[in-house]
Design an enzyme around this catalytic site. Sequence first.
Site, mmCIF file in Angstrom:
data_model
loop_
_atom_site.group_PDB
_atom_site.id
_atom_site.type_symbol
_atom_site.label_atom_id
_atom_site.label_comp_id
_atom_site.label_asym_id
_atom_site.label_seq_id
_atom_site.Cartn_x
_atom_site.Cartn_y
_atom_site.Cartn_z
ATOM 1 N N VAL A 55 42.232 34.595 36.570
ATOM 2 C CA VAL A 55 42.801 33.488 36.419
ATOM 3 C C VAL A 55 41.618 32.278 36.129
ATOM 4 C CG1 VAL A 55 44.797 33.925 37.798
ATOM 5 C CG2 VAL A 55 42.770 33.273 38.998
ATOM 6 N N ARG A 108 40.001 27.648 45.174
ATOM 7 C CA ARG A 108 39.439 28.566 44.147
ATOM 8 C C ARG A 108 39.082 27.696 42.847
ATOM 9 N NH1 ARG A 108 43.216 33.558 43.288
ATOM 10 N NH2 ARG A 108 41.502 34.363 42.036
ATOM 11 N N GLY A 156 35.813 46.379 34.768
ATOM 12 C CA GLY A 156 35.627 45.439 36.277
ATOM 13 C C GLY A 156 37.184 45.511 36.766
ATOM 14 N N THR A 157 37.872 46.483 36.882
ATOM 15 C CA THR A 157 39.014 46.369 37.598
ATOM 16 C C THR A 157 39.345 47.882 38.362
ATOM 17 O OG1 THR A 157 41.304 46.287 37.309
ATOM 18 C CG2 THR A 157 40.326 46.988 35.438
ATOM 19 N N TYR A 190 44.670 27.625 46.300
ATOM 20 C CA TYR A 190 44.266 27.518 44.961
ATOM 21 C C TYR A 190 43.456 26.390 44.516
ATOM 22 C CZ TYR A 190 46.969 31.891 43.729
ATOM 23 O OH TYR A 190 47.238 33.014 44.007
ATOM 24 N N HIS A 199 47.938 37.366 34.657
ATOM 25 C CA HIS A 199 48.132 36.703 36.011
ATOM 26 C C HIS A 199 48.257 35.332 36.182
ATOM 27 C CE1 HIS A 199 47.162 41.056 37.692
ATOM 28 N NE2 HIS A 199 48.480 40.977 37.168
HETATM 29 N N1 APR Z 1 30.547 44.194 37.134
HETATM 30 C C1 APR Z 1 31.783 45.033 36.861
HETATM 31 N N2 APR Z 1 32.494 45.467 37.635
HETATM 32 C C2 APR Z 1 32.434 45.224 39.065
HETATM 33 C C3 APR Z 1 31.206 44.277 39.354
HETATM 34 C C4 APR Z 1 30.269 44.172 38.310
HETATM 35 N N3 APR Z 1 29.542 43.219 38.593
HETATM 36 N N4 APR Z 1 31.440 44.223 40.854
HETATM 37 C C5 APR Z 1 32.524 44.879 41.217
HETATM 38 N N5 APR Z 1 33.264 45.302 40.243
HETATM 39 C C6 APR Z 1 34.300 46.047 40.005
HETATM 40 C C7 APR Z 1 34.761 46.806 41.275
HETATM 41 O O1 APR Z 1 34.066 48.222 41.294
HETATM 42 C C8 APR Z 1 36.296 47.140 41.134
HETATM 43 O O2 APR Z 1 36.536 48.090 40.416
HETATM 44 O O3 APR Z 1 35.421 45.265 39.957
HETATM 45 C C9 APR Z 1 36.690 45.713 40.557
HETATM 46 C C10 APR Z 1 37.357 44.668 41.237
HETATM 47 O O4 APR Z 1 38.447 45.097 41.609
HETATM 48 P P1 APR Z 1 39.425 44.150 42.484
HETATM 49 O O5 APR Z 1 38.947 43.506 43.389
HETATM 50 O O6 APR Z 1 40.771 45.135 42.735
HETATM 51 O O7 APR Z 1 39.985 43.358 41.191
HETATM 52 P P2 APR Z 1 41.184 43.496 40.117
HETATM 53 O O8 APR Z 1 41.205 44.928 39.625
HETATM 54 O O9 APR Z 1 40.814 42.576 39.104
HETATM 55 O O10 APR Z 1 42.355 43.160 40.845
HETATM 56 C C11 APR Z 1 43.757 43.193 40.028
HETATM 57 O O11 APR Z 1 44.621 42.131 41.818
HETATM 58 O O12 APR Z 1 44.968 40.761 43.806
HETATM 59 C C12 APR Z 1 45.402 41.022 42.441
HETATM 60 O O13 APR Z 1 45.873 39.269 40.736
HETATM 61 C C13 APR Z 1 44.625 40.110 41.391
HETATM 62 O O14 APR Z 1 44.231 40.007 39.058
HETATM 63 C C14 APR Z 1 43.984 40.699 40.351
HETATM 64 C C15 APR Z 1 44.642 42.218 40.492
#
Ligand code: APR
Length: 233
Positions: free
Chosen positions: A88, A56, A177-178, A53, A104
């Site tokens: 975070v 990061r 973006g998730t 951390y 988170h």
């Molecule tokens: N704009 C929008 N979305 C994007 C971009 C971008 N430029 N680049 C990538 N993405 C998308 C990907 O397509 C994917 O769907 O962002 C998402 C990232 O997914 P993850 O890496 O799984 O992140 P997230 O969904 O936030 O993870 C959830 O997992 O590890 C834990 O605690 C951590 O909060 C995190 C949680």
Amino acid sequence: MKNLVISTGAGISAESGITTFRDAGGLWENYKVMDVASDEGFARNPALIHRFYNERRKQLLEVEPNAAHRGLVALEQHFNVNVITQNVDDLHERAGSKNVLHLHGELMKVRSMRHDDRIYTLPSAELSDKGLETSVDTVDAHGDHVRPHIVFFGEAVPNFDAACRLASQADIFVVIGTTLVVYPAAALLQYAPKGAEVYYIDPNPAAVPPHVHVIAKKATEGVAELIQILTNK
Ligand code: APR
């Protein structure tokens, strides 16, 4: 003003230069999740987690909010906006978003290991380490050790109930973006009321129900399109 609730993941910070978790080259390709982001990992090797951390946190100071973060702030002129984020980082706050709920935890914060409510924003004069780094030896003024103020895998998500209440009052619910693979955050979509408009901005969107309006674009482009849609009604 209508309630606009926005649930964001790592993708909204990607264009600021913060790597996501599950994309190619993502954080979980270079670190074992359970070593650096789980409760057993912390019990097993707290020094590694402090270092992870610290790294990061250092990276966070080198990046800025991007146009997507700023676009959500602009929407506050038209809507009562609440941001619920799995991230975070503090980019929503630094962009100027007024209402940000972290599911988170927060990278710039650590907390006492004896009193959960003693939370310190780094750098903090109340800690034995006055800078942005902490270690297993860092203590607060009470002599208690501290830990990252992060929700590790295996731990409860204390803000989830508050997030559900916000989602259940949304007139418009937006996901940005998730991968929608981590629960309970991914379930928020289901708390949006039946009549709510729902949008999902992601260049590589996960499967979502047919009522969701998918904008398969990067966050900066997708948020610009969303602003057009929502302000031209
Ligand atoms: N704009 C929008 N979305 C994007 C971009 C971008 N430029 N680049 C990538 N993405 C998308 C990907 O397509 C994917 O769907 O962002 C998402 C990232 O997914 P993850 O890496 O799984 O992140 P997230 O969904 O936030 O993870 C959830 O997992 O590890 C834990 O605690 C951590 O909060 C995190 C949680």
